[in-house]
Scaffold this motif. Structure first.
Motif, mmCIF file in Angstrom:
data_model
loop_
_atom_site.group_PDB
_atom_site.id
_atom_site.type_symbol
_atom_site.label_atom_id
_atom_site.label_comp_id
_atom_site.label_asym_id
_atom_site.label_seq_id
_atom_site.Cartn_x
_atom_site.Cartn_y
_atom_site.Cartn_z
ATOM 1 N N LEU A 70 54.886 41.215 48.545
ATOM 2 C CA LEU A 70 54.072 40.085 48.040
ATOM 3 C C LEU A 70 53.849 40.167 46.915
ATOM 4 O O LEU A 70 53.575 41.361 46.213
ATOM 5 N N PRO A 71 53.633 39.142 45.816
ATOM 6 C CA PRO A 71 53.139 39.257 44.473
ATOM 7 C C PRO A 71 51.737 39.405 44.369
ATOM 8 O O PRO A 71 50.880 39.135 45.216
ATOM 9 N N VAL A 72 51.481 40.187 43.450
ATOM 10 C CA VAL A 72 49.989 40.513 42.997
ATOM 11 C C VAL A 72 49.644 39.777 41.661
ATOM 12 O O VAL A 72 50.427 40.004 40.754
ATOM 13 N N GLY A 73 48.709 39.139 41.615
ATOM 14 C CA GLY A 73 48.515 38.331 40.342
ATOM 15 C C GLY A 73 47.982 39.533 39.326
ATOM 16 O O GLY A 73 47.292 40.682 39.678
ATOM 17 N N ARG A 74 48.131 39.252 37.937
ATOM 18 C CA ARG A 74 47.795 40.246 36.969
ATOM 19 C C ARG A 74 46.410 40.543 36.919
ATOM 20 O O ARG A 74 45.599 41.684 36.494
ATOM 21 N N THR A 75 45.667 39.317 37.156
ATOM 22 C CA THR A 75 44.192 39.349 37.269
ATOM 23 C C THR A 75 43.557 39.998 38.337
ATOM 24 O O THR A 75 42.393 40.465 38.267
ATOM 25 N N LYS A 76 44.285 39.918 39.341
ATOM 26 C CA LYS A 76 43.851 40.799 40.638
ATOM 27 C C LYS A 76 44.351 42.098 40.778
ATOM 28 O O LYS A 76 43.710 42.955 41.747
ATOM 29 N N TYR A 77 45.280 42.699 40.050
ATOM 30 C CA TYR A 77 45.651 44.265 40.067
ATOM 31 C C TYR A 77 44.531 45.266 39.944
ATOM 32 O O TYR A 77 44.674 46.209 40.838
ATOM 33 N N LYS A 78 43.570 45.147 39.220
ATOM 34 C CA LYS A 78 42.875 46.199 38.822
ATOM 35 C C LYS A 78 41.867 46.248 40.234
ATOM 36 O O LYS A 78 41.188 47.237 40.220
#
Length: 96
Positions: free
Chosen positions: A81-89
């Motif tokens: 599943l994809p992870v949003g760049r803003t959600k990664y950290k």
């Protein structure tokens, strides 16, 4: 109307004003609440990893870092599943 035990849900995908519940047994159920509403109602064991996905964190096997600042998670079931760049950290902090 069908009741679904929250323990049976692996992840939830937004589908417009509806959501699709992906269950441990491989089945998919349609829900009449939006992803935003469900994210407010569900326990903290579910994390918003993308604008279109909520995932039960114990179902995540690993975070995958791709080229071009793209991220994904692999679930214990093998699904990616994809992870949003803003959600990664935030996701990385929760898992590790």
């Amino acid at each position: 109307m069908k009741l679904v035990n929250i323990d049976d849900v692996q992840y939830i995908k937004g589908a417009g004003v509806y959501t699709e519940l992906y269950l441990n047994n491989g089945q998919k159920e349609l829900h009449d609440k939006s992803l935003e509403k469900l994210s407010q109602l569900l326990p903290k064991s579910f994390e918003r990893i993308h604008k279109s996905y909520l995932v039960k964190t114990i179902k995540i096997k690993e975070i995958i870092v791709k080229t071009g600042s793209q991220y994904a998670v692999e679930l214990l079931s093998g699904e990616i599943l994809p992870v949003g760049r803003t959600k990664y950290k935030a996701l990385k902090a929760i898992l590790f």
